[in-house]
Design a protein around this motif. Sequence first.
Motif, PDB file in Angstrom:
ATOM      1  N   LEU A  56       0.832  -1.194   0.000  1.00  0.00           N
ATOM      2  CA  LEU A  56       0.000   0.000   0.000  1.00  0.00           C
ATOM      3  C   LEU A  56       0.869   1.247   0.000  1.00  0.00           C
ATOM      4  O   LEU A  56       0.604   2.218  -0.715  1.00  0.00           O
ATOM      5  CB  LEU A  56      -0.906  -0.015   1.239  1.00  0.00           C
ATOM      6  CG  LEU A  56      -1.841   1.168   1.416  1.00  0.00           C
ATOM      7  CD1 LEU A  56      -2.882   1.174   0.294  1.00  0.00           C
ATOM      8  CD2 LEU A  56      -2.546   1.082   2.765  1.00  0.00           C
ATOM      9  N   ALA A  57       1.919   1.202   0.786  1.00  0.00           N
ATOM     10  CA  ALA A  57       2.772   2.378   0.932  1.00  0.00           C
ATOM     11  C   ALA A  57       3.472   2.744  -0.369  1.00  0.00           C
ATOM     12  O   ALA A  57       3.626   3.920  -0.700  1.00  0.00           O
ATOM     13  CB  ALA A  57       3.813   2.123   2.027  1.00  0.00           C
ATOM     14  N   LEU A  58       3.904   1.729  -1.100  1.00  0.00           N
ATOM     15  CA  LEU A  58       4.623   2.010  -2.340  1.00  0.00           C
ATOM     16  C   LEU A  58       3.730   2.694  -3.360  1.00  0.00           C
ATOM     17  O   LEU A  58       4.209   3.406  -4.245  1.00  0.00           O
ATOM     18  CB  LEU A  58       5.178   0.702  -2.924  1.00  0.00           C
ATOM     19  CG  LEU A  58       6.323   0.067  -2.123  1.00  0.00           C
ATOM     20  CD1 LEU A  58       6.679  -1.286  -2.721  1.00  0.00           C
ATOM     21  CD2 LEU A  58       7.540   0.980  -2.103  1.00  0.00           C
ATOM     22  N   ALA A  59       2.420   2.485  -3.226  1.00  0.00           N
ATOM     23  CA  ALA A  59       1.492   3.086  -4.181  1.00  0.00           C
ATOM     24  C   ALA A  59       1.007   4.458  -3.745  1.00  0.00           C
ATOM     25  O   ALA A  59       0.334   5.153  -4.491  1.00  0.00           O
ATOM     26  CB  ALA A  59       0.287   2.167  -4.373  1.00  0.00           C
ATOM     27  N   ALA A  60       1.327   4.851  -2.517  1.00  0.00           N
ATOM     28  CA  ALA A  60       0.794   6.095  -1.962  1.00  0.00           C
ATOM     29  C   ALA A  60       1.741   7.255  -2.203  1.00  0.00           C
ATOM     30  O   ALA A  60       2.939   7.143  -2.040  1.00  0.00           O
ATOM     31  CB  ALA A  60       0.550   5.926  -0.456  1.00  0.00           C
ATOM     32  N   THR A  61       1.200   8.386  -2.570  1.00  0.00           N
ATOM     33  CA  THR A  61       2.036   9.554  -2.823  1.00  0.00           C
ATOM     34  C   THR A  61       2.654  10.086  -1.562  1.00  0.00           C
ATOM     35  O   THR A  61       3.677  10.776  -1.607  1.00  0.00           O
ATOM     36  CB  THR A  61       1.193  10.673  -3.463  1.00  0.00           C
ATOM     37  OG1 THR A  61       0.082  10.967  -2.590  1.00  0.00           O
ATOM     38  CG2 THR A  61       0.654  10.228  -4.797  1.00  0.00           C
ATOM     39  N   LEU A 111      10.193   4.402   4.038  1.00  0.00           N
ATOM     40  CA  LEU A 111       8.867   5.004   4.051  1.00  0.00           C
ATOM     41  C   LEU A 111       8.916   6.337   4.784  1.00  0.00           C
ATOM     42  O   LEU A 111       9.629   6.493   5.772  1.00  0.00           O
ATOM     43  CB  LEU A 111       7.873   4.086   4.753  1.00  0.00           C
ATOM     44  CG  LEU A 111       7.654   2.706   4.148  1.00  0.00           C
ATOM     45  CD1 LEU A 111       6.698   1.900   5.011  1.00  0.00           C
ATOM     46  CD2 LEU A 111       7.123   2.824   2.730  1.00  0.00           C
ATOM     47  N   THR A 112       8.154   7.286   4.287  1.00  0.00           N
ATOM     48  CA  THR A 112       7.975   8.558   4.971  1.00  0.00           C
ATOM     49  C   THR A 112       6.515   8.964   4.841  1.00  0.00           C
ATOM     50  O   THR A 112       5.735   8.304   4.160  1.00  0.00           O
ATOM     51  CB  THR A 112       8.875   9.662   4.374  1.00  0.00           C
ATOM     52  OG1 THR A 112       8.554   9.828   2.982  1.00  0.00           O
ATOM     53  CG2 THR A 112      10.353   9.330   4.512  1.00  0.00           C
ATOM     54  N   VAL A 161      10.581  11.453   8.130  1.00  0.00           N
ATOM     55  CA  VAL A 161       9.760  10.917   9.226  1.00  0.00           C
ATOM     56  C   VAL A 161       8.585  10.107   8.670  1.00  0.00           C
ATOM     57  O   VAL A 161       7.873  10.571   7.776  1.00  0.00           O
ATOM     58  CB  VAL A 161       9.213  12.038  10.127  1.00  0.00           C
ATOM     59  CG1 VAL A 161       8.350  11.453  11.243  1.00  0.00           C
ATOM     60  CG2 VAL A 161      10.352  12.871  10.722  1.00  0.00           C
ATOM     61  N   ALA A 162       8.411   8.904   9.215  1.00  0.00           N
ATOM     62  CA  ALA A 162       7.234   8.090   8.915  1.00  0.00           C
ATOM     63  C   ALA A 162       6.323   8.101  10.132  1.00  0.00           C
ATOM     64  O   ALA A 162       6.742   7.726  11.229  1.00  0.00           O
ATOM     65  CB  ALA A 162       7.641   6.659   8.574  1.00  0.00           C
ATOM     66  N   SER A 163       5.096   8.550   9.936  1.00  0.00           N
ATOM     67  CA  SER A 163       4.117   8.577  11.017  1.00  0.00           C
ATOM     68  C   SER A 163       3.278   7.302  10.930  1.00  0.00           C
ATOM     69  O   SER A 163       2.551   7.097   9.961  1.00  0.00           O
ATOM     70  CB  SER A 163       3.231   9.811  10.895  1.00  0.00           C
ATOM     71  OG  SER A 163       4.002  10.997  10.990  1.00  0.00           O
ATOM     72  N   LEU A 164       3.398   6.445  11.926  1.00  0.00           N
ATOM     73  CA  LEU A 164       2.784   5.123  11.925  1.00  0.00           C
ATOM     74  C   LEU A 164       1.515   5.180  12.767  1.00  0.00           C
ATOM     75  O   LEU A 164       1.564   5.137  13.991  1.00  0.00           O
ATOM     76  CB  LEU A 164       3.763   4.092  12.489  1.00  0.00           C
ATOM     77  CG  LEU A 164       5.180   4.127  11.881  1.00  0.00           C
ATOM     78  CD1 LEU A 164       6.108   3.174  12.625  1.00  0.00           C
ATOM     79  CD2 LEU A 164       5.155   3.807  10.389  1.00  0.00           C
TER      80      LEU A 164
END
Length: 349
Positions: free
Chosen positions: A17-22, A300-301, A140-143
């Motif tokens: 999902l993350a790889l597809a998200a802007t 990821l960010t 920063v990646a906000s999880l």
Amino acid sequence: MRRISKLTRVAVGVASLALAATACGGTSSDNGDSGGSKDDLGVAIAYDIGGKGDQSFNDAAYAGLTKAKEEFGFKTADVEPTEGETDADKEQRLASLARQGYNPVIGVGFAYGPAMEAVAAKYPDTTFGIVDSVVEGENVASLVFAEEQASYLAGVAAAKATKSNTVGFVGGVDIPLIHKFQAGYEQGVKDTNSKVKVVAQYLTQTAEEGGFSSPDKGKAAAEGQIEKGADVIYQAAGLSGQGVIEAAAKAKVWAIGVDSDQYKQEALAGYKDFILTSALKDVGGAVYTLTKSVQDGKPLTGTQVFDLKVNGVGLSDSNPKMAEIPGLKEAVDEAEKGITDGTIKVNTE
């Protein structure tokens, strides 16, 4: 009924999902080197209030760190908080881990927000992660998690399990994050059986007062709710939740765990027959996913949302007694389908 059985399930789902998200654009350095350097020591986590051993939130993060360590064979660090610490203390802790070469550096809990915002800007070559908060920063990646969705499922289970038509909710601290747990739970209860009453209580107004770290406070709150007739109590209270579970077991009523599958926690083994289920929040999967992204050179960010669709949250089914409650499994399965297909919109407040 789906449950989070392996960290890799959410890791794979969220990574895709993350790889597809802007929102995932950007790197952790100015020169295009996006992480995973041979000089990186590995992942480091800084715990939230309660620290390791809470059998819940922090221990879930540690499980992710352990999985990453076993898979990648690098050094790791996990650092405990101190009582009454300030944002400056947290900032110093994060900065120290970054200086030592750990990458990523993850703050476990929303309390790290101000410190991470300050430190991340000073260490652009390090990827930072924060659990349960959104911090702006190119590295920063906000999880964040859809806690309300897992809580809705917990509410469905509670409504099916209660015999008194009174159930309880114990929140650690009266803050927006924990309001999400309460909102989802109450909606799940009411949508399942409108006759069931929910008794809710928060242990403290601030984290500094021990709302997430005082089992005695949780025990007292649960005992009060049991006196009011509650025979199922859901707790979102970190370490304090152990007191809720103890009180429920003593009174021979149901407790619902949170974050980790608390039925399986060794420290709670004496009470597990009274832990109906747990609202799962795969903090460990998030820690692992971010670590793997750094190791793969594609950190990821931005905001990463872990919800029911990617198994980022869920409901455990470890206690075989769940299957003995008429209609419980079917109701949870139906609710889960409704949430994932969008026909059920879960409240967050």
